[in-house]
Design a protein around this motif. Sequence first.
Motif, short mmCIF file in Angstrom:
data_model
loop_
_atom_site.label_atom_id
_atom_site.label_comp_id
_atom_site.label_asym_id
_atom_site.label_seq_id
_atom_site.Cartn_x
_atom_site.Cartn_y
_atom_site.Cartn_z
N GLY A 1 0.90 -1.19 0.43
CA GLY A 1 0.00 -0.51 0.00
C GLY A 1 0.74 1.53 0.51
O GLY A 1 0.78 2.10 -1.07
N GLU A 2 1.25 0.68 0.94
CA GLU A 2 3.03 2.09 0.82
C GLU A 2 3.69 2.57 -0.36
O GLU A 2 3.40 3.82 -1.15
CB GLU A 2 4.07 2.41 1.30
N ALA B 1 8.65 8.65 2.97
CA ALA B 1 7.88 9.68 3.07
C ALA B 1 8.36 10.37 4.75
O ALA B 1 8.12 11.13 5.01
CB ALA B 1 7.17 10.35 2.95
N HIS B 2 9.12 8.92 5.84
CA HIS B 2 9.77 9.12 6.92
C HIS B 2 8.74 9.58 7.39
O HIS B 2 8.16 10.00 8.50
CB HIS B 2 9.91 10.31 7.19
N GLY B 3 7.70 8.53 7.33
CA GLY B 3 6.16 8.77 7.76
C GLY B 3 6.45 7.84 8.80
O GLY B 3 7.17 6.84 9.09
N PRO B 4 5.09 7.54 10.15
CA PRO B 4 4.52 6.42 11.36
C PRO B 4 4.54 5.12 10.53
O PRO B 4 4.21 4.48 11.29
CB PRO B 4 3.34 7.07 12.24
N GLY B 5 4.01 5.22 8.93
CA GLY B 5 3.60 4.19 8.37
C GLY B 5 2.08 3.90 8.43
O GLY B 5 1.48 4.46 9.05
N LEU B 6 1.36 3.24 7.27
CA LEU B 6 0.17 3.25 6.81
C LEU B 6 -0.23 1.97 7.87
O LEU B 6 0.44 0.83 8.36
CB LEU B 6 0.03 2.94 5.33
#
Length: 731
Positions: free
Chosen positions: A341-342, A484-489
């Motif tokens: 998904g990412e 994108a250095h986010g927490p994850g989906l």
Amino acid sequence: MTDAQKSELVILRKKNRGIISNKPCFEGFAPIKNSQTNLFWPCIMYQVEIQVDKSELDIFERTILKFADCNITKAKDVADLMNMEVETIAFIQNRLVIKGYLKDKLCSITDKGHAYLDEYINGNHTEAQVICLFKDINSGEFIDLVEVYPAKNTLTIYSEKNGTLEGSFNLPGNGRKKGFVVISTNYEKAIASEPEAYLLLRAIRKYNKAVEKELKISLSKISNSVKVKSKEVVFVHTVGFATANGEIHSTDAAGIGISDIFTDFIRNANDNEHPWIRSIFEKGNAKINNEEKEADNKYEKPRFSYPAVSNPIFNAVKTFNEIKSVKVENHIAREDMKRSGEIIYYNIFTALEYALKMYYADFKSREKEDVTIQLADQEARQINKTKIKEVGIAEDNIFLFYILAQNLSINLPHNYLTLLKVYPGKIKSMRDDNQPELIPLLCLCLANAIDDPEVPLSFLAKNYPDFMIDFFKLKELRDKTSMAHGPGLTFSDVSASKCKEIIEKILFYVEYLNEKLKADNKLLTDYFKDDIHNSKYQYSSYIQKIYEKKLELYKDYGYVTINKLPANLIKQMINSLITFGDRKYVAGSACSVLQQFFEYSITAMLKYMMPPSKEQRNCNFVAEKCRNVYFELKNNKLPDSIGTVSYKKIGKAVCGGGCDSLGAGIVSFLILVPEEQLMDISQQYPRFILDLDFLLKSRGHSDVREYSEREVSIYKKIVTNIIKILIKYID
């Protein structure tokens, strides 16, 4: 069986031997079932008396607890008395609330707090405790097993058969567990030797690093007294097994993971002396059979006229076709779905940005843009006072352009209005044909569409006024991805229906804005119309990837080191290695995993130290420390990527509130680490700062290119070196 082994067998059979058995843990591995083999290892069990610490509070916590006992609970009052900052006192009080010594909100003392103070005042700081430690006879090393009340069964050893020795012990009920007895020639030497006290303490500390907090042995901080009360020969039970990629392992005796000691023995032992090893290796030769191929080689990827837009869409649709019909039955499949998904959202968002860049190139008008944007900004600032909650407080050096969307009758909820602001430098960057970014491109495209009903964006706004809501929903999902250095989906973010809806909407919008993309979109449609092109989801292939990468982690960092890390950190490391193998999203993945490591190391350090003073929470303080310990720096200055992190982000990260960016994590780590330890890091890894600067500068806003093998090896080497530094600071 050798003569020495036969001699040892006589000694072992002189009396019934006890055996310690815990349920084996295979977490992170998928053993080939037929390869699982019960192994009984001879050990010396030492019954040891140690001093354990009854006091789990440090001097600051005890002092604040004493003030609470005197009804002084306000953080400001306590701060004045202790000559400390109010926020530091509040931080400690919150920690005491979590531990149950203070009540929530009022911070008054609890019954547990009273009981603790009474015992501490009476001098009851330590107490004696008897525990059992186990030393492997073959290697002479202590294993990761500590028992307070060991539950021993009796091992029955049978006669030798075909060069092997088997044994069994009773299970609760009527069951029995059979397996191979591992014997050595070190018995007499091992039983005669007496371990030094420091070796016993080291074994306890090593065990504490491997187990959950509630299982840790609370060694006294003021007494290193260790007394061996007795010793005896016992056996411990583990399970040797093979994984689908042919690797051999042994579980540990404590039931918490994999044993380095026993695994190394199996891999290095002579199978003539230990014939039972052959059966594990033979059964471990099985490999996952990946007979299914993604597509016939004669179907090549389409050659697009506008690859910057169409290649990311192709990758997204291809990934979606791989997972759209998958039934998720376990956590490994769930993780694979989230990773897929990412990839979908990251690629679709990249395609959207490049499509807007194409559109802007066709309809730009600099004179009109400048006037329209400035007028919109002036109007927004005039009404900003009445809509402060919706649009927030705007800095002077920023353009507000939500008025442009309103003038085109675009539907936009209030929570998205704060996104419609842009720095002038970003506007210049888009005009200079730099890497596209959604917000500044939207600003320019909206400005060009004002008073021009003939351009495609005006038609889109008129016929589909919700289109910007779809853009921002996709941005939110993209920002959550690890690339994108986010927490994850979350798993709900990547449902097949949601992915399909977003792909179809963005495909429609990009073609609506750029009619010339129709030919590329037809190539996409033709390519994926037949199921022969739809790569079949190979769950077994993903499992094999996970195990291969976990073995790579063991090789790079060691079994014990990896097994003591939190599960989500290990997952991040595995995902990062998979990304490196794919040679895509490499820089973003490297920064993402390091951001997590910096956050964990900061959290771990704050358990044992106070947050720094306000005067220390800045980049100038860090720059001085880095110069003092002789890190390699260009022109003796911190790089801009590290030296320009905002005070607000540093303040949040350094107090344990989480790292909003990798830069904030780096600066906070450098603030917290004592200067003498930074000196050690500098001597060991002088390019620590420069390599971090390289990573920060190399991560792209839309990082979808394919990296060369040489580039990947450079990134992996840097990430590995930095993680080896940070691991030392994680409990």
